[in-house]
Enzyme design. Structure first.
Site, PDB file in Angstrom:
ATOM      1  N   GLU A   1      34.540  -4.183  98.684  1.00  0.00           N
ATOM      2  CA  GLU A   1      35.432  -3.395  99.542  1.00  0.00           C
ATOM      3  C   GLU A   1      36.360  -4.267 100.384  1.00  0.00           C
ATOM      4  O   GLU A   1      36.007  -4.681 101.490  1.00  0.00           O
ATOM      5  CB  GLU A   1      34.618  -2.479 100.475  1.00  0.00           C
ATOM      6  CG  GLU A   1      35.513  -1.615 101.363  1.00  0.00           C
ATOM      7  CD  GLU A   1      34.753  -0.691 102.314  1.00  0.00           C
ATOM      8  OE1 GLU A   1      33.520  -0.789 102.390  1.00  0.00           O
ATOM      9  OE2 GLU A   1      35.411   0.126 102.965  1.00  0.00           O
TER      10      GLU A   1
ATOM     11  N   LYS B   1      36.056  -0.770  95.933  1.00  0.00           N
ATOM     12  CA  LYS B   1      36.305   0.241  96.969  1.00  0.00           C
ATOM     13  C   LYS B   1      37.526  -0.179  97.781  1.00  0.00           C
ATOM     14  O   LYS B   1      37.414  -0.897  98.780  1.00  0.00           O
ATOM     15  CB  LYS B   1      35.061   0.390  97.868  1.00  0.00           C
ATOM     16  CG  LYS B   1      35.253   1.346  99.038  1.00  0.00           C
ATOM     17  CD  LYS B   1      33.922   1.774  99.633  1.00  0.00           C
ATOM     18  CE  LYS B   1      34.110   2.577 100.885  1.00  0.00           C
ATOM     19  NZ  LYS B   1      32.879   3.240 101.345  1.00  0.00           N
TER      20      LYS B   1
HETATM   21  P1  13P Z   1      35.657   5.719 105.756  1.00  0.00           P
HETATM   22  O1  13P Z   1      35.789   6.633 104.553  1.00  0.00           O
HETATM   23  O2  13P Z   1      35.365   6.438 107.025  1.00  0.00           O
HETATM   24  O3  13P Z   1      36.804   4.745 105.839  1.00  0.00           O
HETATM   25  O4  13P Z   1      34.350   4.861 105.532  1.00  0.00           O
HETATM   26  C1  13P Z   1      34.117   4.338 104.289  1.00  0.00           C
HETATM   27  C2  13P Z   1      33.389   3.068 104.419  1.00  0.00           C
HETATM   28  O5  13P Z   1      32.327   2.908 103.899  1.00  0.00           O
HETATM   29  C3  13P Z   1      34.026   1.988 105.187  1.00  0.00           C
HETATM   30  O6  13P Z   1      33.350   0.796 104.966  1.00  0.00           O
END
Ligand code: 13P
Length: 346
Positions: free
Chosen positions: A183, A225
């Site tokens: 991510e 992600k």
């Molecule tokens: P949000 O969808 O609130 O951005 O959170 C997703 C997430 O896991 C951030 O690390």
């Protein structure tokens, strides 16, 4: 590493009609969410709230492929003594775990952050696997600066060190037979327009995949992600749903190899309905080499949190609110969502 099994888990995480519930708010972040609804952030309240989500049987069994947990939650038991992780497994969803340990200031780069938590990660992953986690998450945060001072942000240094850490984490996960969610989040705070977000995200994704290659991460055994290509929250020029979808797809096609089984977006502060509409519009474009789904935190939980407000008598209403958002996003993974379905439920 058994890549065939990693690939099987990764594909299950992005199964058609399903997406990921990000319920891995750190103790600090969940306190902020609870403060907003006037609920004390005690260990029991955090447990009760998350237990309520995991017991939303329709949402969990039909729309949720996996749940990202925070360390506290993976060891917790429900009020009746059932481990919370068992509730998730019983619903047919896969338990996952956030393994980064947050961010620290990046030396020599004022205002920028690096995500930490690699020390002892191999040992921690082993324990999480034994507890039932089959995937993990590590979030890198890249800010887009604004004004004269912020013009140089993000620096190549911040992009590089964060990509390097993401790849180190991903390689350690695969060695522990855990699917890494990679991510790299380019924040939507700020007044930049969608094209600046596109340009920065492109640099971030290219560097991330370069590092993943250098560290021999098997792309078939991971999930990306990312943020969408989107206007900054304070930008006077807000891109339309169609523009966000078209530019995000163009960006991902340019940067993400087809060997990656799936892309699960973060919501990043978008409104609930925007997050759904954007995902839906992208899946309507179609013809993509990877599956596109959601891994939302706020965009799945804001409505149930508000409906719950810490009161046991609101549990059913809160579960209905969660189920509604999960259903809307499930439809969006297939490009079958319609705005009037939101109104009907309201
Ligand atoms: P949000 O969808 O609130 O951005 O959170 C997703 C997430 O896991 C951030 O690390």
């Amino acid at each position: 590493m058994n890549l065939a099994d990693l690939n099987k888990v990764a594909l299950a995480m992005v199964a058609p009609g399903k997406g990921i519930l990000a319920a891995d708010e750190s103790t600090g972040t969940i306190k902020k969410r609870f403060d907003a609804i006037n609920v004390a952030s005690t260990e029991d309240n955090r447990r009760d709230y998350r237990e309520m989500l995991f017991r939303s049987s329709e949402a969990m069994s039909r729309c949720i492929s996996g749940v990202i947990l925070y360390d506290e939650t993976i060891w917790q038991t429900a009020r009746d003594g059932t481990p919370l992780i068992k509730l998730i497994e019983q619903s047919g969803a896969i338990p996952g775990i956030k393994v980064d340990e947050g961010t620290q200031a990046l030396p020599n780069c004022p205002g920028e952050l690096v995500t930490v938590g690699l020390d002892k990660l191999a040992e921690r992953l082993k324990k999480y696997y034994e507890q039932g986690a089959r995937f993990a998450k590590w979030r890198a945060v890249i800010d887009i600066g604004s004004g004269t001072v912020g013009r140089g942000i993000p620096t190549m240094t911040a992009i590089h060190v964060n990509a390097h850490a993401l790849a180190r984490y991903a390689a350690l996960c695969q060695a522990a037979q855990i699917v890494p969610i990679v991510e790299p989040e380019v924040l939507m705070d700020g007044d930049h327009d969608i094209d600046r977000c596109f340009e920065v995200t492109q640099r971030v994704l290219n560097k991330t995949f370069q590092e993943l290659r250098v560290q021999r991460v098997a792309l078939e055994g991971m999930i990306l992600k990312p943020n969408m290509a989107i206007s900054g929250k304070k930008s006077p020029k807000q891109a339309s749903v169609e523009e966000v979808a078209e530019k995000t797809i163009r960006l991902l096609k340019a940067c993400v190899p087809a060997a990656v089984p799936g892309i699960a977006f973060l919501s990043g502060g978008q409104s609930d309905e925007d997050a759904t509409a954007h995902l839906d519009a992208m899946n309507r474009i179609g013809g993509l080499p990877w599956r596109l789904t959601f891994s939302y935190g706020r965009a799945l939980q804001a409505a149930p949190q508000k409906a719950w407000s810490g009161r046991p008598e609101n549990i059913a209403a809160s579960q209905r609110a969660f189920t509604h958002r999960a259903r809307m996003n499930s439809l969006a993974t297939k490009g079958e969502w319609k705005a009037d379905l939101e109104k009907k439920a309201a």
